[in-house]
Design an enzyme around this catalytic site. Structure first.
Site, PDB file in Angstrom:
ATOM      1  N   HIS A  53     -58.368 -39.366  72.884  1.00 47.98           N
ATOM      2  CA  HIS A  53     -59.235 -38.144  72.559  1.00 47.98           C
ATOM      3  C   HIS A  53     -60.740 -38.654  72.822  1.00 47.98           C
ATOM      4  CE1 HIS A  53     -61.466 -34.536  71.063  1.00 47.98           C
ATOM      5  NE2 HIS A  53     -62.160 -35.406  70.028  1.00 47.98           N
ATOM      6  N   HIS A  77     -67.737 -40.447  67.854  1.00 46.40           N
ATOM      7  CA  HIS A  77     -67.972 -39.190  67.338  1.00 46.40           C
ATOM      8  C   HIS A  77     -66.934 -38.881  66.118  1.00 46.40           C
ATOM      9  CE1 HIS A  77     -64.863 -37.387  70.055  1.00 46.40           C
ATOM     10  NE2 HIS A  77     -64.823 -36.443  68.998  1.00 46.40           N
ATOM     11  N   GLU A  81     -65.704 -39.570  60.392  1.00 46.20           N
ATOM     12  CA  GLU A  81     -65.308 -38.471  59.718  1.00 46.20           C
ATOM     13  C   GLU A  81     -63.682 -38.659  59.651  1.00 46.20           C
ATOM     14  OE1 GLU A  81     -63.852 -33.718  61.150  1.00 46.20           O
ATOM     15  OE2 GLU A  81     -65.852 -34.698  61.841  1.00 46.20           O
ATOM     16  N   ASP A  82     -62.919 -39.446  60.474  1.00 43.36           N
ATOM     17  CA  ASP A  82     -61.551 -39.511  60.325  1.00 43.36           C
ATOM     18  C   ASP A  82     -61.318 -41.272  59.998  1.00 43.36           C
ATOM     19  OD1 ASP A  82     -61.161 -36.966  61.027  1.00 43.36           O
ATOM     20  OD2 ASP A  82     -61.079 -37.292  63.088  1.00 43.36           O
ATOM     21  N   ASP A 144     -66.650 -32.716  73.296  1.00 44.20           N
ATOM     22  CA  ASP A 144     -65.612 -32.786  72.183  1.00 44.20           C
ATOM     23  C   ASP A 144     -64.865 -31.377  72.239  1.00 44.20           C
ATOM     24  OD1 ASP A 144     -63.870 -33.520  69.768  1.00 44.20           O
ATOM     25  OD2 ASP A 144     -65.519 -32.449  68.563  1.00 44.20           O
ATOM     26  N   ASP A 265     -68.972  -9.450  92.876  1.00 43.64           N
ATOM     27  CA  ASP A 265     -69.180 -10.909  93.117  1.00 43.64           C
ATOM     28  C   ASP A 265     -67.979 -11.520  93.142  1.00 43.64           C
ATOM     29  OD1 ASP A 265     -68.833 -10.346  90.399  1.00 43.64           O
ATOM     30  OD2 ASP A 265     -70.427 -11.638  89.728  1.00 43.64           O
TER      31      ASP A 265
END
Length: 742
Positions: A53, A77, A81-82, A144, A265
């Site tokens: 990821h 990133h 957090e993880d 992300d 369009d």
């Protein structure tokens, strides 16, 4: 949806090496090594290693040619957090810039007393405010979100819909605001796929139905435009047909109530030229060749969009008398149209931070409005409502008498404009003049209006009915703030009385709950600085007392719930013999049928167990037991809508299936698709290749030509059922495959 390339770390390093110097490539490689160590032994719900990821996120950023700090932040990133990594580790190893970006993207920890919705709003607010410090925070977050959307198929349907809805409400509009068209379009198309699959595949079918005819038409138009440009002697003009995005078609068909044939369009040509002068020259050539359609010309060069987008748009009566949209822009305008603010942050070796800041912040002054909304609102939910309404909705552009252009949400009036200019101007407004004519305060401003706000120093100030005359969050807040300040003491006393009554009505002891210490603890979970601020909000009507009562009584209720669960478990163990035991005949039947043999009830033996028909659980599903009256325990999937999580009759159950057990469990499958020839036959064939037992099959056709096929099949476990569903999803013209609840 087309499959996207899965980038390897080698692909990523090759991409960044094509535009970064060796030192900067080294920074990204260092970030990869750190991320791969942090995410070691972690896996996503798709089953792939977690590090895949961050590599994909960094690769999206690399295709935007982002700087080494941004690409590195893409790799890092999720580590705070993880994993066990800390922000201080990021700062020490990679510097303050990368730390700031990673911190901005990292979600807040769980906040006590916050609901899921409030928690989500808090995370969005943190992200938006971090973006105002460094735009790269949002660019990383969009990358992300884009990769998460591309892999959404691995999540449960309810989560797919929630994430898609959030994407349409927050992230696609943000990508639009930042001018990153390539990300915006893909986010919208994928969201539509999960939120409204019937419409999504219907539009796919309509667009595919006459694709060859449209391609031929566009090729003819491109050829004729090139001939016109050549006759004018213009050089370096690139002319090509552009694809229409699905969500754009959906928006016009569903939101604007247009028929597919009325969307002009769908057939569009784009011209890329060297200079602004050439833009208008090509426009003249096209209007000479074909007649322009009235009201279909837009000059975004003279008046750019708020997201920096510039281009000329015109719709003409093209070859064969069919409408044709043409867009004309310079190469620089095209870069901004595709990549928006990311184009300004694209890697430029030797560029200084000052240069980058001036290129962004001068052109994206709507950031200031985010800061103003933060100051003007008291809760994260109100803040996000303001962002969605004031910044992400449709807008109009009005002029002040001095010629300044102000952007306002569609539906805004003179009071909204007055409060946008300054609070004092809003509070002292007595009237408005629009295009030289006196207009009432409920007038709705239109693009191009010249609006003069009339004020008076002797004005009595806002009136209560102004709240219904304004549409922006800023104006509403400023008016409420005026009355809160004026009537503060009265509101504090009223709020104290309201909260006291609510505590008493809830059955609690007021003397125990409404203590100074208890109240001061309660506001720690809110944005109030003083207890009187909370009372004033309640007294003014901005805050309901029930939420505060819940906070004040949380510890009491937690203790009561703990005792209730302990008593429930005790009752089940002591009284399970009162539930009907299976007779010998029932036992024989069960042994023959096998399904219920695979269920174990925690702490209880010899109970009659049956699998519920409403959700048809199979081995591998998360399940829960429900004690019925006189019919033993009914086993349901945990996501079954017929189960109430708070029901006292729920008991823990688990599967206990032997590996050599070949029992068959009944499962329901629903297939939705375009009602074409042989669709039913294709469905049966796919199921038969994996499963030999089709117990029943029914079909019907809705008014919009959507076929709905319901099957009942026999499977060994969830793995086999998921395999059937995955195969069915690959059938052409199939919209949705799901396990329905009966």
């Amino acid at each position: 949806m087309s499959e996207h390339k899965i980038w390897s770390k080698e692909d990523l390093f090759k991409e960044i090496s094509s535009y970064m110097n060796e030192q900067h490539v080294g920074i990204v490689k260092k970030a990869y090594e750190f991320a791969s160590i942090c995410h070691k032994d972690q896996f996503r719900q798709s089953g792939e290693p977690y590090i895949v990821h961050p590599i994909q996120v960094a690769s999206i950023l690399a295709t935007l040619k982002m700087d080494p700090e941004t690409v590195s932040a893409g790799l890092l990133h999720d580590v705070v957090e993880d994993t066990g990594a800390e922000l201080s580790d990021i700062a020490e190893l990679f510097g303050n810039d990368i730390e700031l970006i990673v911190d901005g993207v990292t979600k807040l920890g769980k906040i006590k007393y916050k609901s899921n919705q409030e928690q989500l709003a808090e995370n969005h607010r943190k992200l938006l405010l971090a973006m105002c410090k460094d735009i790269r925070v949002m660019i990383v977050k969009l990358a992300d979100r884009l990769h998460n959307m591309r892999t959404l198929k691995h999540l449960k349907p309810e989560k797919q819909r929630r994430i898609s809805n959030e994407t349409l409400e927050i992230y696609a509009p943000l990508a639009d605001r930042l001018g990153i068209g390539t990300i915006k379009w893909e986010l919208e198309d994928i969201s539509l796929r999960y939120l409204n699959p019937q419409q999504y595949y219907r539009i796919v079918h309509l667009m595919n139905s006459k694709r060859d005819e449209r391609v031929s038409y566009i090729n003819e138009a491109v050829k004729e435009v090139n001939q016109q440009v050549k006759q004018m002697g213009l050089k370096n003009v690139e002319v090509y047909g552009r694809p229409k995005h699905l969500y754009s078609v959906y928006h016009k068909m569903v939101i604007k109530k247009k028929q597919f044939e009325q969307i002009y369009d769908l057939l569009a040509v784009r011209c890329i030229v060297d200079s602004i002068k050439d833009c208008y020259a090509v426009l003249g050539a096209i209007h000479t060749k074909w007649s322009p359609m009235p009201g279909r010309f837009k000059d975004y060069i003279a008046m750019p969009k708020a997201n920096m987008y510039q281009s000329l748009h015109t719709t003409v009566v093209g070859p064969g008398g069919r409408p044709l949209e043409v867009q004309i822009r310079t190469k620089e305008m095209h870069q901004i149209a595709e990549y928006g603010v990311a184009a300004h942050w694209a890697y430029k070796e030797g560029a200084t931070d000052e240069v980058k800041e001036s290129s962004d912040n001068n052109r994206l002054n709507w950031f200031k409005r985010i800061i103003e909304l933060q100051e003007d609102t008291d809760s994260a939910s109100d803040f996000m409502d303001g962002v969605k309404g004031d910044l992400f909705g449709d807008h109009v552009y009005a002029f002040t008498p001095q010629g300044d252009v102000l952007e306002l949400p569609k539906g805004a009036g003179p009071l909204d404009m007055a409060y946008l200019i300054h609070t004092d101007i809003g509070n002292h407004t007595v009237g408005s003049r629009v295009n030289g004519k006196i207009e009432p305060l409920d007038y709705q401003i239109k693009t191009g209006d010249i609006v003069e706000i009339m004020t008076s120093s002797s004005s009595a100030g806002p009136s209560q009915d102004w709240i219904s005359l304004v549409s922006t969050s800023r104006a509403k807040h400023k008016i409420r703030q005026y009355f809160k300040t004026r009537d503060r003491e009265k509101n504090v006393n009223a709020g104290r009385e309201i909260l006291t009554k609510a505590v008493k009505d809830a059955g609690y002891d007021v003397n125990e709950i409404m203590t100074k210490e208890h109240l001061e603890d309660a506001i720690k979970g809110t944005y109030y600085n003083q207890v009187n601020d909370m009372f004033a909000e309640i007294g003014f009507g901005n805050k309901q007392p029930n939420g505060i009562v819940n906070i004040l009584t949380a510890s009491i209720r937690d203790e009561a719930e703990k005792k209730r669960i302990e008593q429930q478990q005790k009752d089940i163990l002591e009284n399970h013999q009162t539930i009907e035991k299976p007779t010998d005949d029932v036992n024989k039947t069960n042994k023959n049928k096998k399904p219920s043999d695979g269920i174990v009830i925690e702490g209880v033996d010899n109970l009659l167990v049956r699998l519920s028909h409403c959700c048809s659980p199979v081995p591998g599903d998360e399940v829960v037991g429900y004690i019925t009256k006189g019919r033993g325990v009914s086993v349901h999937r945990k996501d079954c809508p017929n189960i109430n999580d708070n029901d006292e009759r729920l008991v823990s159950v688990t599967w206990n299936i032997a590996s050599d057990n070949h029992a068959s469990f009944s499962a329901n499958i629903e297939v939705q698709g375009y009602n074409r020839n042989n669709l039913l036959n294709d469905v049966i064939k796919k199921v038969s290749t994996i499963c030999k037992q089709i117990n029943s099959i029914e079909g019907k056709v809705d008014h919009d030509k959507t076929a709905v096929i319901s099957l009942k099949v026999g499977v060994r476990n969830l793995e086999q059922l998921d395999m059937i569903i995955d195969h069915l999803k690959n059938i052409p013209d199939v919209y949705v495959v799901k396990r329905p609840f009966m």
